[in-house]
Write a protein that holds these residues in place. Structure first.
Motif, PDB file in Angstrom:
ATOM      1  N   GLY A 168     -49.627  40.344 -29.373  1.00 46.41           N
ATOM      2  CA  GLY A 168     -49.118  38.983 -29.305  1.00 46.41           C
ATOM      3  C   GLY A 168     -47.861  38.864 -28.482  1.00 46.41           C
ATOM      4  N   VAL A 169     -47.443  39.974 -27.839  1.00 49.23           N
ATOM      5  CA  VAL A 169     -46.210  39.948 -27.056  1.00 49.23           C
ATOM      6  C   VAL A 169     -46.339  38.941 -25.915  1.00 49.23           C
ATOM      7  N   ILE A 170     -45.241  38.288 -25.616  1.00 46.29           N
ATOM      8  CA  ILE A 170     -45.206  37.308 -24.536  1.00 46.29           C
ATOM      9  C   ILE A 170     -44.829  38.047 -23.249  1.00 46.29           C
ATOM     10  N   PRO A 171     -45.668  38.029 -22.234  1.00 47.77           N
ATOM     11  CA  PRO A 171     -45.437  38.870 -21.047  1.00 47.77           C
ATOM     12  C   PRO A 171     -44.098  38.651 -20.377  1.00 47.77           C
ATOM     13  N   ALA A 222     -40.193  39.145 -27.674  1.00 48.77           N
ATOM     14  CA  ALA A 222     -40.864  38.169 -28.519  1.00 48.77           C
ATOM     15  C   ALA A 222     -42.344  38.457 -28.666  1.00 48.77           C
ATOM     16  N   SER A 223     -42.768  38.476 -29.918  1.00 51.73           N
ATOM     17  CA  SER A 223     -44.148  38.218 -30.272  1.00 51.73           C
ATOM     18  C   SER A 223     -44.067  37.058 -31.256  1.00 51.73           C
ATOM     19  N   TYR A 224     -45.138  36.339 -31.433  1.00 49.91           N
ATOM     20  CA  TYR A 224     -45.039  35.251 -32.386  1.00 49.91           C
ATOM     21  C   TYR A 224     -44.694  35.811 -33.749  1.00 49.91           C
ATOM     22  N   GLU A 225     -43.829  35.085 -34.476  1.00 47.50           N
ATOM     23  CA  GLU A 225     -43.273  35.623 -35.714  1.00 47.50           C
ATOM     24  C   GLU A 225     -44.343  35.998 -36.726  1.00 47.50           C
ATOM     25  N   GLY A 254     -38.164  37.963 -31.352  1.00 51.95           N
ATOM     26  CA  GLY A 254     -38.035  39.358 -31.757  1.00 51.95           C
ATOM     27  C   GLY A 254     -37.034  39.528 -32.882  1.00 51.95           C
ATOM     28  N   ALA A 255     -36.136  38.534 -33.044  1.00 55.42           N
ATOM     29  CA  ALA A 255     -35.152  38.597 -34.128  1.00 55.42           C
ATOM     30  C   ALA A 255     -35.813  38.594 -35.504  1.00 55.42           C
ATOM     31  N   LEU A 294     -30.221  42.587 -39.884  1.00 57.64           N
ATOM     32  CA  LEU A 294     -29.344  41.438 -39.635  1.00 57.64           C
ATOM     33  C   LEU A 294     -28.696  40.896 -40.905  1.00 57.64           C
ATOM     34  N   ASP A 295     -28.876  41.558 -42.016  1.00 58.44           N
ATOM     35  CA  ASP A 295     -28.311  41.056 -43.267  1.00 58.44           C
ATOM     36  C   ASP A 295     -26.794  40.898 -43.159  1.00 58.44           C
ATOM     37  N   GLY A 296     -26.317  39.676 -43.410  1.00 54.71           N
ATOM     38  CA  GLY A 296     -24.881  39.411 -43.367  1.00 54.71           C
ATOM     39  C   GLY A 296     -24.299  39.366 -41.978  1.00 54.71           C
ATOM     40  N   ARG A 297     -25.148  39.390 -40.960  1.00 56.32           N
ATOM     41  CA  ARG A 297     -24.661  39.436 -39.586  1.00 56.32           C
ATOM     42  C   ARG A 297     -25.088  38.182 -38.829  1.00 56.32           C
ATOM     43  N   PRO A 298     -24.357  37.847 -37.761  1.00 61.80           N
ATOM     44  CA  PRO A 298     -24.756  36.696 -36.944  1.00 61.80           C
ATOM     45  C   PRO A 298     -25.963  37.036 -36.091  1.00 61.80           C
ATOM     46  N   ALA A 299     -26.792  36.032 -35.800  1.00 64.10           N
ATOM     47  CA  ALA A 299     -27.993  36.268 -35.010  1.00 64.10           C
ATOM     48  C   ALA A 299     -28.422  34.973 -34.341  1.00 64.10           C
ATOM     49  N   ALA A 300     -29.241  35.126 -33.292  1.00 62.26           N
ATOM     50  CA  ALA A 300     -29.802  33.987 -32.575  1.00 62.26           C
ATOM     51  C   ALA A 300     -31.307  34.180 -32.464  1.00 62.26           C
ATOM     52  N   THR A 301     -32.021  33.078 -32.329  1.00 56.87           N
ATOM     53  CA  THR A 301     -33.448  33.110 -32.030  1.00 56.87           C
ATOM     54  C   THR A 301     -33.797  31.800 -31.345  1.00 56.87           C
TER      55      THR A 301
END
Length: 322
Positions: free
Chosen positions: A15-18, A79-82, A115-116, A125-132
């Motif tokens: 499912g990875v996005i090329p 990214a693959s679909y979640e 991918g996040a 990512l527990d307790g950490r900042p992240a983006a998606t």
């Protein structure tokens, strides 16, 4: 940094996005010394060696299985679909958990776009900042309330864990990593080779669906161009708004709509970027760099560089002086 080229291993899943899969090879592959020596080597692996299904009308064949992750300096999870990243309850599928177990402690881990989800499901990512990706933030927040999700930024650098927003924000993040590893000059050369901007202003808020503005709507582009040419001056919000013949209130609203950040935040970033260039490529004293970037005092520049880069002006110069 390890001896020899920095080893990047990209994990491709069904499912990875090329587009996202190709970003690390393209950006890191373009990072070279002035004499053409490669600074990174990029390898692609799967959860098993062989064919990986993409979300397009073609598959890709990867030469390595998950054992390649054990030899990485940096692991990239594109990214693959979640739905292929995590189970319904937000846990890792067994094969992905086994792959993550191959990653040695201290390895830098990077996600692109959704991918996040995989990183969060692994507990990284527990307790950490992240983006998606902005379209996935509600689902992400529902599954992983323990993560400090920032829905507005293009990417987040939290030291050994870095995450990006959707799609082309992976380009921004990979260029940032090159800049962090080898300095602005190398990152700029890589950006030129790939015909992309070395740095994009603002966050992903500017890409979120909004009603189309009226055709005759003014933009803040002229004010921004003028500000960049006058960074050594003590610019005010009134100065910028006046360049566009707008009220401060209208200018501030329009600016945030266009770039996703406030004028003040944007101006500080421009000054930080100018300071980085001067610290790397000039013999100017730190005091003179602060003056030319409009910080006013060395103490002010030091404060902003520490907040943005986590390092002092002198420390940055020692690391990245060309």
């Amino acid at each position: 940094m390890t001896a020899g080229p920095h080893r990047v291993v990209v994990l491709a899943r069904d499912g990875v996005i090329p587009f996202e899969l190709a970003i690390p090879a393209r950006i890191f592959g373009a990072a070279r010394t002035t004499d053409g020596r490669s600074l990174y080597e990029v390898h692609t692996c799967g959860l098993a060696r062989g064919t990986v299904r993409t979300d397009a009308d073609f598959d890709v064949v990867v030469p390595h299985g998950p054992e390649a992750l054990a030899h990485a300096d940096t692991v990239v999870v594109p990214a693959s679909y979640e739905t292929t990243s995590v189970s319904r309850d937000g846990t890792l599928p067994d094969d992905l958990a086994a792959a993550f177990a191959q990653i040695t402690p201290g390895t830098r881990i990077v996600s692109i776009c959704t991918g996040a989800f995989a990183l969060a499901a692994a507990g990284l990512l527990d307790g950490r900042p992240a983006a998606t990706h902005w379209r996935s933030v509600d689902r992400f927040a529902e599954l992983f309330p323990q993560v400090k999700l920032d829905p507005d930024v293009l990417f987040i650098d939290d030291g050994d864990i870095l995450t990006s927003a959707g799609v082309a924000a992976g380009v921004d993040l990979c260029l940032h990593i090159v800049r962090r590893d080898f300095g602005t000059a190398v990152a700029n050369r890589a950006a030129r080779r790939c015909v992309v901007p070395p740095w994009r202003d603002g966050g992903q808020a500017q890409y979120v669906d909004r009603p189309v503005p009226e055709p005759d709507a003014l933009t803040t582009a002229d004010a921004r161009s003028w500000a960049v040419a006058h960074l050594d001056e003590p610019l005010t919000l009134h100065d910028l708004a006046s360049r566009q013949s707008m009220s401060v209130r209208t200018f501030t609203r329009r600016f945030r709509q266009e770039l996703g950040v406030s004028p003040g935040q944007w101006l500080i970033q421009q000054r930080v970027d100018r300071a980085r260039h001067l610290l790397e490529d000039s013999d100017l004293t730190v005091d003179e760099v602060a003056r030319r970037c409009g910080f006013g005092t060395t103490a002010s520049m030091r404060q902003h560089l520490r907040a943005s880069l986590g390092v002092s002006p002198s420390g940055y110069r020692r690391t990245f002086r060309t």
